[in-house]
Design a protein around this motif. Structure first.
Motif, mmCIF file in Angstrom:
data_model
loop_
_atom_site.group_PDB
_atom_site.id
_atom_site.type_symbol
_atom_site.label_atom_id
_atom_site.label_comp_id
_atom_site.label_asym_id
_atom_site.label_seq_id
_atom_site.Cartn_x
_atom_site.Cartn_y
_atom_site.Cartn_z
ATOM 1 N N LYS A 112 0.864 -1.442 0.046
ATOM 2 C CA LYS A 112 -0.057 -0.044 -0.030
ATOM 3 C C LYS A 112 0.797 1.416 0.000
ATOM 4 O O LYS A 112 1.860 1.292 0.429
ATOM 5 C CB LYS A 112 -0.980 0.227 1.258
ATOM 6 C CG LYS A 112 -1.621 -1.178 1.454
ATOM 7 C CD LYS A 112 -2.631 -1.243 2.838
ATOM 8 C CE LYS A 112 -3.267 -2.465 3.039
ATOM 9 N NZ LYS A 112 -4.369 -2.862 2.283
ATOM 10 N N THR A 113 0.309 2.337 -0.363
ATOM 11 C CA THR A 113 1.008 3.628 -0.442
ATOM 12 C C THR A 113 0.407 4.206 1.113
ATOM 13 O O THR A 113 0.218 3.234 2.057
ATOM 14 C CB THR A 113 0.241 4.493 -1.449
ATOM 15 O OG1 THR A 113 -1.086 4.754 -1.359
ATOM 16 C CG2 THR A 113 0.961 3.971 -2.823
ATOM 17 N N GLY A 114 0.348 5.527 1.229
ATOM 18 C CA GLY A 114 -0.315 5.965 2.336
ATOM 19 C C GLY A 114 0.589 6.480 3.239
ATOM 20 O O GLY A 114 0.196 7.024 4.446
ATOM 21 N N TYR A 115 1.822 6.724 2.790
ATOM 22 C CA TYR A 115 3.069 7.398 3.716
ATOM 23 C C TYR A 115 3.475 8.709 2.765
ATOM 24 O O TYR A 115 4.587 9.512 3.272
ATOM 25 C CB TYR A 115 4.124 6.652 4.057
ATOM 26 C CG TYR A 115 3.736 5.485 4.916
ATOM 27 C CD1 TYR A 115 3.209 5.736 6.054
ATOM 28 C CD2 TYR A 115 4.284 4.131 4.709
ATOM 29 C CE1 TYR A 115 2.896 4.726 6.930
ATOM 30 C CE2 TYR A 115 4.235 3.252 5.783
ATOM 31 C CZ TYR A 115 3.188 3.539 6.566
ATOM 32 O OH TYR A 115 3.019 2.328 7.441
ATOM 33 N N GLY A 116 2.701 9.208 1.782
ATOM 34 C CA GLY A 116 3.220 10.092 1.033
ATOM 35 C C GLY A 116 2.166 11.498 1.263
ATOM 36 O O GLY A 116 2.436 12.552 1.620
ATOM 37 N N LEU A 117 0.905 11.253 1.129
ATOM 38 C CA LEU A 117 -0.186 11.988 1.317
ATOM 39 C C LEU A 117 -0.127 13.370 0.688
ATOM 40 O O LEU A 117 -0.876 14.249 1.172
ATOM 41 C CB LEU A 117 -0.166 12.179 2.810
ATOM 42 C CG LEU A 117 -0.473 10.930 3.829
ATOM 43 C CD1 LEU A 117 -0.605 11.503 5.432
ATOM 44 C CD2 LEU A 117 -1.366 10.007 3.330
ATOM 45 N N ASN A 118 0.557 13.440 -0.235
ATOM 46 C CA ASN A 118 0.405 14.407 -1.267
ATOM 47 C C ASN A 118 0.490 14.030 -2.480
ATOM 48 O O ASN A 118 0.949 12.457 -3.027
ATOM 49 C CB ASN A 118 1.338 15.386 -1.105
ATOM 50 C CG ASN A 118 2.890 15.158 -1.385
ATOM 51 O OD1 ASN A 118 2.974 14.180 -1.967
ATOM 52 N ND2 ASN A 118 3.691 15.998 -0.769
ATOM 53 N N PHE A 119 0.140 14.749 -3.741
ATOM 54 C CA PHE A 119 0.130 14.103 -5.092
ATOM 55 C C PHE A 119 1.244 13.341 -5.450
ATOM 56 O O PHE A 119 1.240 12.327 -5.957
ATOM 57 C CB PHE A 119 -0.477 15.136 -6.094
ATOM 58 C CG PHE A 119 -0.933 14.624 -7.375
ATOM 59 C CD1 PHE A 119 -2.588 14.275 -7.340
ATOM 60 C CD2 PHE A 119 -0.308 14.326 -8.621
ATOM 61 C CE1 PHE A 119 -3.114 13.936 -8.528
ATOM 62 C CE2 PHE A 119 -0.834 13.892 -9.453
ATOM 63 C CZ PHE A 119 -2.412 13.524 -9.617
ATOM 64 N N GLU A 120 2.549 14.204 -5.491
ATOM 65 C CA GLU A 120 3.707 13.494 -6.031
ATOM 66 C C GLU A 120 4.177 12.431 -5.146
ATOM 67 O O GLU A 120 4.835 11.526 -5.787
ATOM 68 C CB GLU A 120 4.698 14.829 -5.964
ATOM 69 C CG GLU A 120 6.096 14.382 -6.335
ATOM 70 C CD GLU A 120 7.075 15.471 -6.388
ATOM 71 O OE1 GLU A 120 8.193 15.186 -6.791
ATOM 72 O OE2 GLU A 120 6.724 16.490 -5.709
ATOM 73 N N SER A 121 4.004 12.513 -3.934
ATOM 74 C CA SER A 121 4.678 11.378 -3.031
ATOM 75 C C SER A 121 3.852 10.314 -3.211
ATOM 76 O O SER A 121 4.336 8.870 -2.915
ATOM 77 C CB SER A 121 4.829 11.930 -1.704
ATOM 78 O OG SER A 121 5.914 13.071 -1.591
ATOM 79 N N GLU A 122 2.627 10.403 -3.463
ATOM 80 C CA GLU A 122 1.827 8.973 -3.383
ATOM 81 C C GLU A 122 2.001 8.324 -4.803
ATOM 82 O O GLU A 122 2.249 6.989 -4.731
ATOM 83 C CB GLU A 122 0.345 9.537 -3.228
ATOM 84 C CG GLU A 122 -0.162 9.576 -1.749
ATOM 85 C CD GLU A 122 -0.103 8.425 -0.656
ATOM 86 O OE1 GLU A 122 -0.854 7.459 -1.344
ATOM 87 O OE2 GLU A 122 0.448 8.363 0.082
ATOM 88 N N LEU A 123 2.045 8.995 -5.706
ATOM 89 C CA LEU A 123 2.611 8.634 -7.007
ATOM 90 C C LEU A 123 3.916 7.773 -7.097
ATOM 91 O O LEU A 123 4.041 6.967 -7.579
ATOM 92 C CB LEU A 123 2.681 9.790 -8.109
ATOM 93 C CG LEU A 123 1.023 10.054 -8.565
ATOM 94 C CD1 LEU A 123 1.099 11.024 -9.664
ATOM 95 C CD2 LEU A 123 0.275 8.905 -9.025
ATOM 96 N N ASN A 124 4.888 8.591 -6.380
ATOM 97 C CA ASN A 124 6.006 7.882 -5.999
ATOM 98 C C ASN A 124 6.286 6.505 -5.471
ATOM 99 O O ASN A 124 6.750 5.643 -6.094
ATOM 100 C CB ASN A 124 7.129 8.757 -5.360
ATOM 101 C CG ASN A 124 7.729 9.870 -6.187
ATOM 102 O OD1 ASN A 124 8.009 9.921 -7.329
ATOM 103 N ND2 ASN A 124 8.031 11.135 -5.599
ATOM 104 N N MET A 125 5.336 6.404 -4.534
ATOM 105 C CA MET A 125 5.078 5.348 -3.706
ATOM 106 C C MET A 125 4.679 4.265 -4.818
ATOM 107 O O MET A 125 5.243 3.052 -4.719
ATOM 108 C CB MET A 125 4.263 5.580 -2.600
ATOM 109 C CG MET A 125 4.678 6.183 -1.315
ATOM 110 S SD MET A 125 4.014 5.933 0.138
ATOM 111 C CE MET A 125 4.355 4.364 0.393
ATOM 112 N N LEU A 126 3.513 4.532 -5.666
ATOM 113 C CA LEU A 126 2.970 3.617 -6.554
ATOM 114 C C LEU A 126 4.090 3.189 -7.498
ATOM 115 O O LEU A 126 4.042 2.019 -7.914
ATOM 116 C CB LEU A 126 1.591 4.306 -7.083
ATOM 117 C CG LEU A 126 0.579 4.368 -6.576
ATOM 118 C CD1 LEU A 126 -0.517 5.429 -7.237
ATOM 119 C CD2 LEU A 126 -0.190 3.218 -5.815
ATOM 120 N N LYS A 127 4.847 3.991 -7.963
ATOM 121 C CA LYS A 127 6.010 3.699 -8.933
ATOM 122 C C LYS A 127 6.928 2.806 -8.347
ATOM 123 O O LYS A 127 7.279 1.909 -8.933
ATOM 124 C CB LYS A 127 6.638 4.927 -9.586
ATOM 125 C CG LYS A 127 5.661 5.727 -10.434
ATOM 126 C CD LYS A 127 6.189 7.231 -10.650
ATOM 127 C CE LYS A 127 5.196 7.959 -11.636
ATOM 128 N NZ LYS A 127 5.824 9.224 -11.760
#
Length: 400
Positions: free
Chosen positions: A136-151
């Motif tokens: 899961k993501t959930g540790y970025g909590l902004n647009f850029e960092s959540e997408l970085n987690m997904l990548k």
């Protein structure tokens, strides 16, 4: 029918059928194009280009960890000390620790940084027979960092050969810049992220955390409505610290799973049973947080709700990197049988990811993802803590 490969002299725990463990003695598994093409007695096995004798070893489906937060940055070991000193998980979170402290570190990291730091955490799971993992993501909590987690999550599948399922969990916590404005965070960050993740093919599902310290049922509905519109499956962190009706809400949306469930009531159990939503039980978090409210295992069992197990591997509430230890905890703390525990990390783990038609049991037509064990009895896999009984993994019909 000529096979690419056949594995002979195996004791199979197919985890299918009516017999305990779906066991088959002196059995063979035939492979063609990475999938199981033949099952039966070894002495009846058809010809194959390659024959491998498993020398009577037990073979199960490769393990599935269906709920993890294994991609993150930073260190939260001090929180462990605080909990030992008596602070609660909620108190730590409200003081700026918990998930939000990890967010600060993740926002300073690139996708490559996040993937590289996660690799060593995957190793212990791989050494226990892992074939599929959800992250899961959930540790970025902004647009850029959540997408970085997904990548980062997507890249781990390419690097490791594991089947990696990616879940967008932007609705995990309210970031500091949105404190007191959870509705705005949902509208401005979570909902656009769902659209973008679906557009880029970065997410397989959407999750949310329905709890007093996170998001309300009404806010979760907005997330789930957006996920449904984007064609993504949903799942829910539900009823961990209080009963907000999360299990019933997950069932209403046909969620793949509702996870935690310590405070789920009878109505929630009934709704899950009717919807076919899998209960993902997370004994690691229960143990690490020293909780006392157990999930309603007997009621879930009686209602016929499928029960999966997962590590919930994360840097705060469940720093556990062992599915076999998780299975042991489920038996010793929650009253699972050994067979239920092994099903929880194979068949039902696959079901919790919507992959039950492809993995999780040893059946013709499914991917040939297997774990081969050096044990005399299957109970040893769950009984021992810290043992390394794996002989080897077979992924897509090849030794991994």
């Amino acid at each position: 029918m000529r096979l690419d490969r056949i594995f002979t002299d195996a004791r199979l725990a197919t985890m299918a059928g009516d017999d305990p463990y779906g066991a088959m003695d002196d059995a063979a598994v035939g492979v063609r194009d990475g999938r199981i093409a033949w099952l039966g007695p070894s002495d009846e096995a058809p010809a194959a280009d390659d024959e491998i004798d498993l020398e009577g070893r037990w073979v199960t489906p490769a393990l599935t960890d269906c709920h993890t937060h294994i991609v993150f940055a930073g260190d939260r070991s001090r929180e462990f000390e605080r909990r030992l000193a008596g602070d609660s998980y909620e108190a730590i979170a409200k003081a700026g620790g918990g998930i939000v402290s990890t967010v600060r570190a993740v926002r300073k990291s690139t996708a490559a940084d996040l993937a590289a730091s996660a690799l060593p955490r995957l190793d212990p799971l791989i050494q226990e027979g892992l074939g599929t993992i959800e992250i899961k993501t959930g540790y970025g909590l902004n647009f850029e960092s959540e997408l970085n987690m997904l990548k980062a999550i997507r890249s781990l599948g390419l690097v490791t050969g594991l089947r990696v399922q990616s879940t967008l969990l932007a609705a995990h916590a309210i970031p500091p810049e949105y404190e007191g404005r959870a509705d705005a965070y949902i509208a401005e960050i979570c909902l656009p992220l769902i659209k973008e993740a679906a557009r880029e093919g970065l997410a397989d599902a959407v999750d949310a955390y329905c709890e007093k310290i996170a998001f309300s049922p009404e806010q979760v509905r907005r997330v789930f409505d957006a996920a449904r519109a984007a064609g993504l499956a949903v799942k829910l962190h539900a009823d961990q610290f209080s009963d907000l009706g999360g299990a019933a809400l997950a069932a209403e949306y046909g969620a793949l799973s509702a996870d935690h469930l310590e405070y789920t009531d009878d109505a929630g159990v009934a709704a899950m049973a009717k919807a076919g939503t899998v209960a993902v039980i997370l004994p690691g978090a229960y143990y690490m947080l020293n909780e006392t409210q157990k999930p309603p295992i007997a009621k879930l069992r009686a209602a016929g709700v499928p029960m999966a197990l997962a590590t919930d591997a994360n840097p705060g509430s469940s720093p556990i990197l062992s599915l076999l230890t998780t299975a042991n905890l489920a038996c010793t703390l929650f009253g699972f049988t050994v067979e239920e525990a092994l099903a929880g990390i194979t068949r039902e783990g696959a079901r919790a990811l919507g992959l039950e038609k492809d993995i999780g049991t040893i059946e013709i037509g499914k991917r040939c993802d297997l774990a081969v064990w050096d044990v005399d009895n299957l109970a040893e896999l769950v009984q021992w803590v810290g043992a390394r009984p794996l002989h080897g993994r077979i992924l897509f019909g090849e030794w991994a």
